[in-house]
Design an enzyme around this catalytic site. Structure first.
Site, mmCIF file in Angstrom:
data_model
loop_
_atom_site.group_PDB
_atom_site.id
_atom_site.type_symbol
_atom_site.label_atom_id
_atom_site.label_comp_id
_atom_site.label_asym_id
_atom_site.label_seq_id
_atom_site.Cartn_x
_atom_site.Cartn_y
_atom_site.Cartn_z
ATOM 1 N N GLY A 1 -1.814 -7.089 0.348
ATOM 2 C CA GLY A 1 -0.770 -6.472 1.165
ATOM 3 C C GLY A 1 -1.186 -6.095 2.571
ATOM 4 N N GLU B 1 -5.443 -0.163 4.602
ATOM 5 C CA GLU B 1 -4.532 -0.279 3.459
ATOM 6 C C GLU B 1 -3.092 -0.417 3.958
ATOM 7 O OE1 GLU B 1 -3.960 -1.197 0.702
ATOM 8 O OE2 GLU B 1 -4.174 0.329 -0.851
ATOM 9 N N ASP B 2 -2.285 -1.112 3.198
ATOM 10 C CA ASP B 2 -0.892 -1.283 3.608
ATOM 11 C C ASP B 2 -0.079 -0.014 3.386
ATOM 12 O OD1 ASP B 2 -1.027 -1.497 0.836
ATOM 13 O OD2 ASP B 2 0.099 -3.370 0.700
ATOM 14 N N ASP C 1 0.577 5.333 -1.950
ATOM 15 C CA ASP C 1 1.633 5.936 -2.768
ATOM 16 C C ASP C 1 0.993 7.064 -3.568
ATOM 17 O OD1 ASP C 1 3.734 6.491 -4.452
ATOM 18 O OD2 ASP C 1 4.074 4.445 -5.110
ATOM 19 N N LYS D 1 3.673 6.894 1.626
ATOM 20 C CA LYS D 1 4.971 7.121 0.982
ATOM 21 C C LYS D 1 5.109 8.599 0.621
ATOM 22 C CE LYS D 1 6.656 3.811 -1.742
ATOM 23 N NZ LYS D 1 7.027 3.030 -2.951
ATOM 24 N N PHE E 1 11.253 1.540 -2.541
ATOM 25 C CA PHE E 1 10.365 0.379 -2.564
ATOM 26 C C PHE E 1 10.556 -0.408 -1.280
ATOM 27 C CE2 PHE E 1 8.190 -3.396 -3.930
ATOM 28 C CZ PHE E 1 7.121 -2.844 -4.618
ATOM 29 N N ASP F 1 4.857 -6.794 -0.597
ATOM 30 C CA ASP F 1 5.643 -7.716 -1.426
ATOM 31 C C ASP F 1 6.386 -6.995 -2.537
ATOM 32 O OD1 ASP F 1 3.307 -7.056 -3.059
ATOM 33 O OD2 ASP F 1 3.963 -8.688 -4.363
ATOM 34 N N ARG G 1 6.571 -10.927 1.835
ATOM 35 C CA ARG G 1 5.400 -10.546 2.641
ATOM 36 C C ARG G 1 5.540 -10.998 4.087
ATOM 37 N NH1 ARG G 1 1.243 -8.656 -0.689
ATOM 38 N NH2 ARG G 1 0.963 -9.689 -2.682
HETATM 39 P P1 IMP Z 1 -1.113 3.681 -5.123
HETATM 40 O O1 IMP Z 1 -2.374 3.431 -5.890
HETATM 41 O O2 IMP Z 1 -0.044 4.318 -5.966
HETATM 42 O O3 IMP Z 1 -1.353 4.452 -3.834
HETATM 43 O O4 IMP Z 1 -0.490 2.246 -4.766
HETATM 44 C C1 IMP Z 1 -0.919 1.532 -3.660
HETATM 45 C C2 IMP Z 1 -0.559 0.065 -3.770
HETATM 46 O O5 IMP Z 1 0.657 -0.142 -4.476
HETATM 47 C C3 IMP Z 1 -0.329 -0.511 -2.388
HETATM 48 O O6 IMP Z 1 -1.510 -1.026 -1.825
HETATM 49 C C4 IMP Z 1 0.704 -1.592 -2.638
HETATM 50 O O7 IMP Z 1 0.054 -2.783 -3.008
HETATM 51 C C5 IMP Z 1 1.486 -1.068 -3.818
HETATM 52 N N1 IMP Z 1 2.719 -0.382 -3.400
HETATM 53 C C6 IMP Z 1 3.011 0.927 -3.465
HETATM 54 N N2 IMP Z 1 4.242 1.200 -3.007
HETATM 55 C C7 IMP Z 1 4.749 0.009 -2.604
HETATM 56 C C8 IMP Z 1 6.007 -0.371 -2.003
HETATM 57 O O8 IMP Z 1 6.930 0.434 -1.725
HETATM 58 N N3 IMP Z 1 6.145 -1.701 -1.722
HETATM 59 C C9 IMP Z 1 5.184 -2.631 -1.980
HETATM 60 N N4 IMP Z 1 4.006 -2.306 -2.546
HETATM 61 C C10 IMP Z 1 3.783 -1.000 -2.855
#
Ligand code: IMP
Length: 188
Positions: A52, A107-108, A111, A139, A161, A168, A174
């Site tokens: 991402g 990082e993209d 969350d 987020k 989302f 993606d 993407r």
């Molecule tokens: P975390 O471990 O919950 O912080 O999730 C991080 C990863 O989940 C990111 O690097 C994304 O790949 C994916 N992700 C979380 N939220 C989204 C979203 O809204 N759209 C797309 N990918 C997401």
């Protein structure tokens, strides 16, 4: 080839645009200036978390006006479900030793922070001088505190989302040049 026809179905899946191309360009420019100031003399290693972050990564490294090196890591994340699983695995490791280096993890979107929290612990055991996170998006989920705190943040997005600019859903969207909210009916 009918480019309009190829684009239309994807755009119809987008509920609203959160960040336009121009918004993204100014965010990248501002973050590039911050990173340049902080890493001017340290030849940092910028690590892209595949897949991402690649679009943001390609932009941010060119917005940093000092020497740096790059490497890539891949960890498992969502798959095709639009919810964090908490299951993290390293799918591709670094090629570069990081002992004594200043590390910037690119990082993209953050969350829950579960993915990065795991990754940082893993990287810390290799003896880098510092580790900071540059997250294009954070987020904001009511009642949720991310497991990690990024020093550099592009923008905060609501609890929805989002896709585009590298992000993606099920490997789609993407290549959208903007960031948009995916219509819930697409993934529910
Ligand atoms: P975390 O471990 O919950 O912080 O999730 C991080 C990863 O989940 C990111 O690097 C994304 O790949 C994916 N992700 C979380 N939220 C989204 C979203 O809204 N759209 C797309 N990918 C997401």
């Amino acid at each position: 080839m009918d480019h309009e026809g190829a684009l239309t179905p994807r755009q119809e899946d987008i509920e609203r645009i959160l960040l336009s191309k121009a918004d993204i360009a100014s965010i990248v420019c501002r973050m590039g200036e911050e990173l340049t100031k902080d890493y001017r003399d340290s030849n940092p290693l910028f690590i892209a978390i595949l897949r991402g972050a690649v679009v943001f990564f390609a932009d941010i490294i060119r917005a940093v006006q000092c020497p740096l090196q790059i490497d890539f890591m891949a960890v498992s994340s969502y798959g095709s479900a639009a919810k964090s699983s908490g299951v993290v695995r390293i799918l591709k490791d670094l090629n570069t030793p990081i002992e004594g280096r200043d590390i910037v993890i690119v990082e993209d979107i953050l969350d829950t922070g579960i993915t990065l929290n795991y990754l940082i612990k893993n990287l810390e055991s290799r003896g880098p001088r510092s580790i900071e996170i540059a997250a294009f998006l954070v987020k904001d989920v009511p009642g949720q505190r991310s497991a990690v705190l990024p020093r550099y943040v592009g923008a905060h997005v609501p609890d929805a989302f989002v896709v585009g600019y590298g992000l993606d859903y099920d490997e789609r969207y993407r290549n959208l040049p903007y960031l948009g909210v995916l219509k819930p009916e697409v993934y529910s």
